[in-house]
Scaffold this active site. Structure first.
Site, PDB file in Angstrom:
ATOM      1  CG  ASP A   5     -16.432   5.245  27.160  1.00  0.00           C
ATOM      2  OD1 ASP A   5     -16.000   4.110  27.462  1.00  0.00           O
ATOM      3  OD2 ASP A   5     -15.855   6.296  27.469  1.00  0.00           O
TER       4      ASP A   5
ATOM      5  CD1 TRP B 104     -10.769  -9.636  15.207  1.00  0.00           C
ATOM      6  CD2 TRP B 104     -11.187  -9.989  17.374  1.00  0.00           C
ATOM      7  NE1 TRP B 104      -9.577  -9.904  15.829  1.00  0.00           N
ATOM      8  CE2 TRP B 104      -9.790 -10.121  17.154  1.00  0.00           C
ATOM      9  CE3 TRP B 104     -11.685 -10.160  18.665  1.00  0.00           C
ATOM     10  CZ2 TRP B 104      -8.897 -10.429  18.179  1.00  0.00           C
ATOM     11  CZ3 TRP B 104     -10.786 -10.467  19.693  1.00  0.00           C
ATOM     12  CH2 TRP B 104      -9.408 -10.604  19.452  1.00  0.00           C
TER      13      TRP B 104
ATOM     14  N   GLY C  77     -14.395  -3.772  12.528  1.00  0.00           N
ATOM     15  CA  GLY C  77     -15.388  -4.840  12.428  1.00  0.00           C
ATOM     16  C   GLY C  77     -14.895  -6.188  11.930  1.00  0.00           C
TER      17      GLY C  77
ATOM     18  CG  ASP D 198     -14.942   0.609  18.638  1.00  0.00           C
ATOM     19  OD1 ASP D 198     -14.109  -0.318  18.656  1.00  0.00           O
ATOM     20  OD2 ASP D 198     -14.602   1.810  18.638  1.00  0.00           O
TER      21      ASP D 198
ATOM     22  CG  ASP E   2      -8.284  -6.862  18.505  1.00  0.00           C
ATOM     23  OD1 ASP E   2      -7.311  -7.254  19.170  1.00  0.00           O
ATOM     24  OD2 ASP E   2      -8.191  -6.507  17.314  1.00  0.00           O
TER      25      ASP E   2
ATOM     26  CE  LYS F   2      -5.339  -4.782  20.613  1.00  0.00           C
ATOM     27  NZ  LYS F   2      -5.362  -4.521  19.165  1.00  0.00           N
TER      28      LYS F   2
END
EC number: 2.1.1.166
Length: 199
Positions: free
Chosen positions: A92, A55, A53, A73, A114, A154
């Site tokens: 998911d 970000w 958490g 998440d 990320d 990312k």
């Protein structure tokens, strides 16, 4: 017993702890936001792969009372992460129900991701899994960003980075790779950034 090469807290980990962030990754986003103006105080931001958490917390601290964050998440967010401007979906990112729930709270001014795959130590496998997550994040961005919106994701270097950048250049006025200072020097992760979504 061999020690985890990341077991010793570095400068960024200590800084995160002192500033009440769940993880050091926050400084990667902070640097990218300062450099590229990814979002503004009143924006709606979608945070994919948000746990634990950091970000999410950074964005919430940055936004004003009109701003909103939607986070997704598989794992729960850190217990310290709570805010009435936050909507969190545990599940998911590939799940159609999650995609639908997220879309109902959009469209978004920024999509940030990320997410990293569960790593195997096999670089070929890990970069392929990372590439799959990047592809999914780009799908969310294309479906749920407002015109003019921003995107950051990312990627493990070597994982179809150029293909993804070319795809981003089709739907953003600017697209580039960027490696923040807070990335570990031994890490093969970097970030792809899309600015000014064409819509």
């Amino acid at each position: 017993m061999a020690r985890n090469k990341y077991s010793e807290p570095d400068y960024w980990s200590k800084k995160a702890f002192s500033e009440n962030y769940p993880a050091r990754s926050v400084y990667k986003l902070e640097e990218m936001n300062k450099k590229f103006n990814l979002f503004s105080p009143g924006d709606k931001v979608l945070d994919l792969g948000a746990a634990p958490g950091s970000w999410t917390v950074y964005v919430l601290r940055f936004l004003n009372k009109e701003g909103r964050v939607t986070a997704v998440d598989l794992k729960p967010l850190d217990s310290s992460v709570y805010d009435e401007r936050l909507s969190f979906f545990q599940g998911d990112m590939f799940d159609k129900g999650i995609i639908k729930s997220v879309k109902e709270l959009g469209p978004y001014d920024a999509v940030i991701c990320d997410a990293a795959p569960a790593t195997t130590g096999n670089k070929t496998v890990d970069t392929a899994r990372s590439s799959g997550l990047v592809e999914l994040a780009i799908y969310y961005a294309q479906e749920q960003l407002k015109q003019g919106g921003s995107f950051v994701v990312k990627i493990f270097q070597g994982g179809d980075q150029q293909i993804h950048l070319n795809n981003l250049r089709k739907c953003f006025k600017t697209a580039r790779a960027f490696k923040p200072e807070a990335c570990r020097s031994s890490s093969f992760e970097t970030y792809l950034i899309g600015l000014d979504f064409k819509g």
